[in-house]
Design an enzyme around this catalytic site. Structure first.
Site, PDB file in Angstrom:
ATOM      1  N   HIS A  24      -3.362  36.482  37.120  1.00 61.52           N
ATOM      2  CA  HIS A  24      -1.875  35.724  36.753  1.00 61.52           C
ATOM      3  C   HIS A  24      -0.470  36.315  37.522  1.00 61.52           C
ATOM      4  CE1 HIS A  24      -4.713  36.637  32.888  1.00 61.52           C
ATOM      5  NE2 HIS A  24      -4.659  35.027  33.150  1.00 61.52           N
ATOM      6  N   LYS A  48      -9.836  32.368  19.426  1.00 58.51           N
ATOM      7  CA  LYS A  48     -10.068  33.227  20.286  1.00 58.51           C
ATOM      8  C   LYS A  48      -9.763  34.872  19.657  1.00 58.51           C
ATOM      9  CE  LYS A  48      -9.191  30.481  24.233  1.00 58.51           C
ATOM     10  NZ  LYS A  48      -8.958  29.715  25.623  1.00 58.51           N
ATOM     11  N   ARG A 100      -9.878  29.586  40.222  1.00 59.97           N
ATOM     12  CA  ARG A 100     -10.789  30.351  41.035  1.00 59.97           C
ATOM     13  C   ARG A 100     -11.722  30.348  41.706  1.00 59.97           C
ATOM     14  NH1 ARG A 100     -10.272  33.895  35.461  1.00 59.97           N
ATOM     15  NH2 ARG A 100     -11.212  32.060  35.586  1.00 59.97           N
ATOM     16  N   SER A 138      -9.473  37.520  32.222  1.00 58.23           N
ATOM     17  CA  SER A 138      -9.053  38.625  31.666  1.00 58.23           C
ATOM     18  C   SER A 138     -10.493  39.012  30.566  1.00 58.23           C
ATOM     19  CB  SER A 138      -8.173  37.804  30.266  1.00 58.23           C
ATOM     20  OG  SER A 138      -7.053  37.866  31.376  1.00 58.23           O
TER      21      SER A 138
HETATM   22  O1  PNS Z   1      -6.063  31.746  29.494  1.00 60.27           O
HETATM   23  P1  PNS Z   1      -7.167  30.649  29.335  1.00 60.27           P
HETATM   24  O2  PNS Z   1      -7.477  30.634  27.153  1.00 60.27           O
HETATM   25  O3  PNS Z   1      -7.579  29.568  30.022  1.00 60.27           O
HETATM   26  O4  PNS Z   1      -5.808  29.137  28.213  1.00 60.27           O
HETATM   27  C1  PNS Z   1      -6.165  28.182  28.148  1.00 60.27           C
HETATM   28  C2  PNS Z   1      -4.710  27.315  27.025  1.00 60.27           C
HETATM   29  C3  PNS Z   1      -3.798  28.506  26.829  1.00 60.27           C
HETATM   30  C4  PNS Z   1      -3.799  27.078  28.314  1.00 60.27           C
HETATM   31  C5  PNS Z   1      -4.984  26.214  26.293  1.00 60.27           C
HETATM   32  O5  PNS Z   1      -6.474  27.006  25.793  1.00 60.27           O
HETATM   33  C6  PNS Z   1      -4.128  24.883  25.874  1.00 60.27           C
HETATM   34  O6  PNS Z   1      -4.103  24.738  25.962  1.00 60.27           O
HETATM   35  N1  PNS Z   1      -4.120  25.744  24.214  1.00 60.27           N
HETATM   36  C7  PNS Z   1      -3.148  24.854  23.375  1.00 60.27           C
HETATM   37  C8  PNS Z   1      -3.808  23.868  22.369  1.00 60.27           C
HETATM   38  C9  PNS Z   1      -3.751  22.410  23.675  1.00 60.27           C
HETATM   39  O7  PNS Z   1      -3.458  21.937  24.056  1.00 60.27           O
HETATM   40  N2  PNS Z   1      -5.471  21.799  23.503  1.00 60.27           N
HETATM   41  C10 PNS Z   1      -5.385  21.235  24.561  1.00 60.27           C
HETATM   42  C11 PNS Z   1      -5.879  21.213  25.924  1.00 60.27           C
HETATM   43  S1  PNS Z   1      -6.118  20.012  26.398  1.00 60.27           S
END
Ligand code: PNS
Length: 171
Positions: A24, A48, A100, A138
């Site tokens: 990150h 989560k 990645r 993570s």
């Molecule tokens: O680090 P992560 O867990 O892969 O991040 C995922 C994250 C938090 C970016 C994604 O789950 C997100 O955008 N969550 C907010 C809710 C949302 O907008 N959902 C629709 C995504 S198209």
């Protein structure tokens, strides 16, 4: 165009950051080379069942960012709800996500297209971390740490200490 009339390029870098890893921070540093302001957006992600609480993840990210040379370009903000809405509220031009490996692509592509539908003016930009962090996530850090493995060198030192403390307090 003179520098003073140039529009500020602002991007959001969202994630659960449970916990923030060296992958990150590599992305954060690279993103800061492309934009003027980077909002590191820590998602609540309660569904989560994260290892670290929302507040702890924000705190760990703030402490991590404070160690970076690019810290003056960065604001750490927690968010709940739709990322596209948050990006518009923050007046961001772009959403930064890390890619990645091919395995990341399908989920990321789906998310990018949905975010484009919800916020037409916000582009998703994919960046690759430094090669050393391509295998890092993570979830793998949590797994290794939970099973007693050494995670130093994979996460910032303050994060390694926080994980150690968390695992001890969970015993
Ligand atoms: O680090 P992560 O867990 O892969 O991040 C995922 C994250 C938090 C970016 C994604 O789950 C997100 O955008 N969550 C907010 C809710 C949302 O907008 N959902 C629709 C995504 S198209």
């Amino acid at each position: 165009m003179t520098n003073s009339s140039r529009v500020t390029r602002r991007a959001v870098y969202p994630g659960s950051f449970d916990p923030v890893t060296n992958g990150h921070t590599s992305l954060i540093e690279r993103a800061c080379g492309l934009v003027d302001e980077l909002i590191v957006a820590v998602a609540r992600s309660d569904s989560k069942t994260p290892m670290f609480s929302f507040e702890e993840r924000i705190d760990l990210m703030e402490r991590t960012v404070s160690t970076l040379d690019v810290k003056d370009q960065i604001k750490v903000v927690g968010f709940d709800g739709l990322l596209a809405k948050f990006a518009i509220e923050q007046k961001a031009n772009a959403i930064i996500r890390g890619l990645r490996a091919v395995s990341d692509f399908e989920y990321e592509f789906q998310m990018a297209l949905m975010n484009r539908k919800l916020a037409r003016e916000v582009e998703t930009v994919f960046l690759m971390p430094a090669l050393s962090w391509v295998y890092l996530s993570s979830s793998i850090v949590r797994d290794v740490a939970t099973h007693g493995g050494d995670i130093s060198g994979l996460v910032p030192p303050q994060v390694a200490a926080a994980i150690k403390q968390k695992l001890q307090s969970n015993k």
